[in-house]
Design an enzyme around this catalytic site. Structure first.
Site, PDB file in Angstrom:
ATOM      1  N   GLU A   1       6.500   1.918  -5.907  1.00  0.00           N
ATOM      2  CA  GLU A   1       7.664   2.664  -6.395  1.00  0.00           C
ATOM      3  C   GLU A   1       8.978   2.033  -5.902  1.00  0.00           C
ATOM      4  OE1 GLU A   1       7.547   6.440  -4.525  1.00  0.00           O
ATOM      5  OE2 GLU A   1       9.382   7.135  -5.484  1.00  0.00           O
TER       6      GLU A   1
ATOM      7  N   GLU B   1       5.317  -7.415  -1.739  1.00  0.00           N
ATOM      8  CA  GLU B   1       3.911  -7.128  -1.408  1.00  0.00           C
ATOM      9  C   GLU B   1       3.751  -5.626  -1.523  1.00  0.00           C
ATOM     10  OE1 GLU B   1       1.518  -9.188  -0.753  1.00  0.00           O
ATOM     11  OE2 GLU B   1       2.639 -11.037  -0.407  1.00  0.00           O
TER      12      GLU B   1
ATOM     13  N   CYS C   1      -2.908  -1.805   2.584  1.00  0.00           N
ATOM     14  CA  CYS C   1      -2.662  -2.061   1.156  1.00  0.00           C
ATOM     15  C   CYS C   1      -3.864  -2.709   0.493  1.00  0.00           C
ATOM     16  CB  CYS C   1      -1.413  -2.897   0.969  1.00  0.00           C
ATOM     17  SG  CYS C   1      -1.356  -4.346   2.020  1.00  0.00           S
TER      18      CYS C   1
ATOM     19  N   GLU D   1      -3.065   4.920  -5.148  1.00  0.00           N
ATOM     20  CA  GLU D   1      -3.282   4.526  -3.755  1.00  0.00           C
ATOM     21  C   GLU D   1      -3.181   5.780  -2.882  1.00  0.00           C
ATOM     22  OE1 GLU D   1      -0.200   1.963  -1.948  1.00  0.00           O
ATOM     23  OE2 GLU D   1      -1.841   0.720  -1.219  1.00  0.00           O
TER      24      GLU D   1
ATOM     25  N   LYS E   1      14.595  -4.898   8.567  1.00  0.00           N
ATOM     26  CA  LYS E   1      14.580  -3.451   8.789  1.00  0.00           C
ATOM     27  C   LYS E   1      13.145  -2.963   8.930  1.00  0.00           C
ATOM     28  CE  LYS E   1      14.501   0.089   6.102  1.00  0.00           C
ATOM     29  NZ  LYS E   1      13.623   0.966   6.901  1.00  0.00           N
TER      30      LYS E   1
HETATM   31  P1  NAI Z   1       8.188   3.028   1.201  1.00  0.00           P
HETATM   32  O1  NAI Z   1       7.968   1.953   0.207  1.00  0.00           O
HETATM   33  O2  NAI Z   1       9.179   4.102   0.892  1.00  0.00           O
HETATM   34  O3  NAI Z   1       8.680   2.355   2.577  1.00  0.00           O
HETATM   35  C1  NAI Z   1       8.523   0.996   2.917  1.00  0.00           C
HETATM   36  C2  NAI Z   1       9.836   0.452   3.462  1.00  0.00           C
HETATM   37  O4  NAI Z   1      10.835   0.472   2.440  1.00  0.00           O
HETATM   38  C3  NAI Z   1      10.425   1.260   4.620  1.00  0.00           C
HETATM   39  O5  NAI Z   1      11.010   0.374   5.544  1.00  0.00           O
HETATM   40  C4  NAI Z   1      11.474   2.109   3.933  1.00  0.00           C
HETATM   41  O6  NAI Z   1      12.516   2.519   4.794  1.00  0.00           O
HETATM   42  C5  NAI Z   1      11.997   1.137   2.899  1.00  0.00           C
HETATM   43  N1  NAI Z   1      12.658   1.760   1.736  1.00  0.00           N
HETATM   44  C6  NAI Z   1      12.454   3.003   1.219  1.00  0.00           C
HETATM   45  N2  NAI Z   1      13.244   3.193   0.138  1.00  0.00           N
HETATM   46  C7  NAI Z   1      13.940   2.049  -0.041  1.00  0.00           C
HETATM   47  C8  NAI Z   1      14.919   1.616  -0.994  1.00  0.00           C
HETATM   48  N3  NAI Z   1      15.309   2.409  -1.992  1.00  0.00           N
HETATM   49  N4  NAI Z   1      15.416   0.374  -0.894  1.00  0.00           N
HETATM   50  C9  NAI Z   1      15.018  -0.441   0.102  1.00  0.00           C
HETATM   51  N5  NAI Z   1      14.120  -0.099   1.043  1.00  0.00           N
HETATM   52  C10 NAI Z   1      13.581   1.130   0.970  1.00  0.00           C
HETATM   53  O7  NAI Z   1       6.815   3.653   1.564  1.00  0.00           O
HETATM   54  P2  NAI Z   1       6.520   5.119   2.153  1.00  0.00           P
HETATM   55  O8  NAI Z   1       7.419   6.135   1.495  1.00  0.00           O
HETATM   56  O9  NAI Z   1       6.568   5.035   3.619  1.00  0.00           O
HETATM   57  O10 NAI Z   1       5.009   5.361   1.697  1.00  0.00           O
HETATM   58  C11 NAI Z   1       4.718   5.890   0.415  1.00  0.00           C
HETATM   59  C12 NAI Z   1       3.464   5.283  -0.134  1.00  0.00           C
HETATM   60  O11 NAI Z   1       3.644   3.904  -0.354  1.00  0.00           O
HETATM   61  C13 NAI Z   1       2.247   5.361   0.769  1.00  0.00           C
HETATM   62  O12 NAI Z   1       1.594   6.546   0.642  1.00  0.00           O
HETATM   63  C14 NAI Z   1       1.418   4.199   0.291  1.00  0.00           C
HETATM   64  O13 NAI Z   1       0.653   4.569  -0.816  1.00  0.00           O
HETATM   65  C15 NAI Z   1       2.457   3.204  -0.140  1.00  0.00           C
HETATM   66  N6  NAI Z   1       2.693   2.168   0.882  1.00  0.00           N
HETATM   67  C16 NAI Z   1       2.107   0.984   0.705  1.00  0.00           C
HETATM   68  C17 NAI Z   1       2.251  -0.013   1.636  1.00  0.00           C
HETATM   69  C18 NAI Z   1       1.596  -1.301   1.452  1.00  0.00           C
HETATM   70  O14 NAI Z   1       1.536  -2.091   2.380  1.00  0.00           O
HETATM   71  N7  NAI Z   1       1.088  -1.586   0.291  1.00  0.00           N
HETATM   72  C19 NAI Z   1       3.033   0.178   2.869  1.00  0.00           C
HETATM   73  C20 NAI Z   1       3.667   1.474   2.929  1.00  0.00           C
HETATM   74  C21 NAI Z   1       3.477   2.412   1.973  1.00  0.00           C
END
Ligand code: NAI
Ligand code: MG
Length: 478
Positions: free
Chosen positions: A236, A255, A289, A386, A181
């Protein structure tokens, strides 16, 4: 003399975007039941409508993946699997320009980066893992060479195609089949990748792509037919997934986030270091990240570094991501921009000094000027959380022991950087730092042969290199 830049936009005529996309399940396009928009964050133009995957869509994808695993993929020799991976890698190279322009349109990152980093590294991941497919017995990983079966993969929006490659290439090389996904704001290159799978003649059901949001991701995580989950995203959501998977037999790699310390010792080569600081935090708008988001300067050189850094930041070209001169593109979404604004407001409220580069921001789309905060202390939110944007928190130190203490004082542990002319200093510091990847006199360098991953809340498991293979083979640590 001042040189003006003429606009140098890359043509978008090379990409064809459908008005509506379905899911890619069992080698075919399946219509979605409802849709959401994917927009260009630099202009807010609607690019396409993306299907919102339901539990039924995920179920169909898992069944297709299981069937493909049982009937075709697990029966192939590593050598045969490797041929498919090589084919995919070559097609990605042939269609590199298409991938780069599409990634830039959908994500907002500068074409210079999608063209020179995301797409070539993605192809490199497939080439690298193609090479491993028939040599798993010799990888020296402490596991069997048996695949898990069906792997559910959930990826973020900051490096959409590259994160797909990090996930799909090792899964296929080790003989697993995949339900992936993409993130809701950046599905388009994953859907183009589905076309590449068709073009490569990959057996139906080996790679399935279901688009959608967190609810779709959750349906993947909780599907009983999945043997392993691989996730990249926020800490989270990573915690939610860890909780959901804990009572099951699923294997899990995470990750997650980071708050990388970029440490500058008094003996560092200042001009090179300034370039490294800029690359460490402003690459990909800071949506990284492993970004060097905490700059920790030795007091003796702090003033000089900050002065040169500000001068350099004023030269960062912010604007049209499709322009080949652009250094810093658009923030990926309105939500992410709101998060950056909230945290930077907290930085000011808590007493840190804010300075932003003098640049003009476009009126449409989501933008944030390159920004630094000085006088940051360990207690400030901008030192602990972050931000995931073009914002650098600057701290200082006097002694080596103090900088190690400060660098490790974080819930994360993904990356760090050390700038020093002395090898002994670098080796000493790397042994004290609790971070998965440590760069010395450089930053944000990636290679498929090098494992990547973190300590503490930055996640579990490694991706890339020999170590990354073991996550996709049975018997590896959960
Ligand atoms: P997110 O963690 O919500 O999204 C990442 C992926 O997880 C997306 O494909 C999303 O659809 C999916 N997802 C969301 N809720 C889920 C659930 N309950 N179960 C399974 N999959 C789920 O990240 P978001 O909301 O886009 O960004 C929020 C913050 O997270 C950012 O501001 C940043 O600080 C951090 N982040 C860190 C990343 C990294 O590579 N370390 C990448 C993206 C976000
Ligand atoms: Mg989210």
């Amino acid at each position: 003399m001042i040189f003006e830049y003429a606009a140098a936009p890359e043509s978008r005529s090379v990409v064809k975007i459908d008005p509506v996309y379905g899911h890619f399940i069992n080698g075919k396009w399946v219509n979605g039941s409802s849709h959401f928009n994917s927009i260009n964050p630099a202009t807010e133009e609607v690019l396409s409508q993306i299907a919102l995957g339901t539990a039924a869509d995920v179920d169909a994808a898992v069944k297709a993946a299981r069937n493909a695993f049982d009937k075709s993929w697990s029966k192939l020799s590593g050598r045969e699997r490797g041929k498919y991976l090589f084919r995919i890698a070559r097609i990605m190279q042939e269609r590199a320009r298409e991938f780069a322009v599409l990634e830039t349109l959908d994500n907002g990152k500068p074409i210079r980066e999608s063209r020179d980093v995301d797409v070539p590294l993605s192809a490199a991941h497939f080439f690298y893992h193609a090479g491993w497919a028939d040599k798993l017995e010799y990888a020296g990983v402490d596991t069997t060479t048996a695949p898990h079966g069906v792997v559910g993969q959930i990826i973020p929006w900051n490096f959409p195609l590259l994160m797909l490659a990090w996930k799909v290439a090792p899964a296929l090389a080790t003989g697993n089949t995949v339900v992936l996904k993409p993130a809701e704001t950046t599905s388009l290159t994953a859907l183009l990748f589905a076309q590449v799978c068709q073009q490569a003649g990959l057996p139906d059901g080996v790679v399935n792509i279901v688009t959608g949001d967190g609810s779709t991701g959750s349906a993947i995580v909780n599907h009983p037919g999945i043997d392993k989950i691989a996730f990249t995203g926020s800490t989270e959501v990573g915690k939610l997934i860890a909780r959901a998977v804990a009572p099951t037999n699923k294997s899990l790699t995470l990750e997650l986030g980071g708050k990388g310390a970029n440490i500058v010792f008094g003996d560092a080569a200042i001009d090179e270091t300034v370039e490294g600081i800029v690359n460490g935090i402003f690459f990909n708008q800071g949506h990284v990240c492993c970004a060097g988001s905490r700059l920790i300067l030795q007091e003796s050189i702090a003033d000089e570094v900050l002065e040169k850094l500000k001068r350099r930041m004023d030269k960062i070209r912010v604007g049209d991501p499709l322009d080949k001169n652009t250094d810093l593109g658009a923030i990926n979404s309105a939500e992410q921009l709101a998060k950056i604004r909230e945290l930077t407001a907290a930085g000011e409220a808590e007493g840190a000094g804010r300075w932003s580069a003098n640049c003009e921001l476009p009126t449409n789309g989501f933008w944030f000027a390159p920004t630094i905060f000085t006088g940051v202390t360990q207690a400030h939110r901008i030192a602990r959380e972050e931000i995931f944007g073009p914002v650098l928190s600057v701290l200082t130190f006097r002694t080596p022991a103090e900088v190690i203490e400060k660098a490790n004082n974080t819930p994360f542990g993904l990356s760090a950087g050390i700038w020093s002319e002395k090898g002994s200093n670098i080796l000493w510091a790397t042994q004290q730092l609790r971070a998965g990847v440590i760069w010395a006199n450089t930053f944000n360098k990636f290679d498929p042969a090098s494992p990547f991953g973190g300590y503490k809340e930055s996640g579990w498991g490694r991706e890339g290199g020999r170590h990354g293979l073991s996550a996709y083979l049975k018997g590896s640590a959960k």
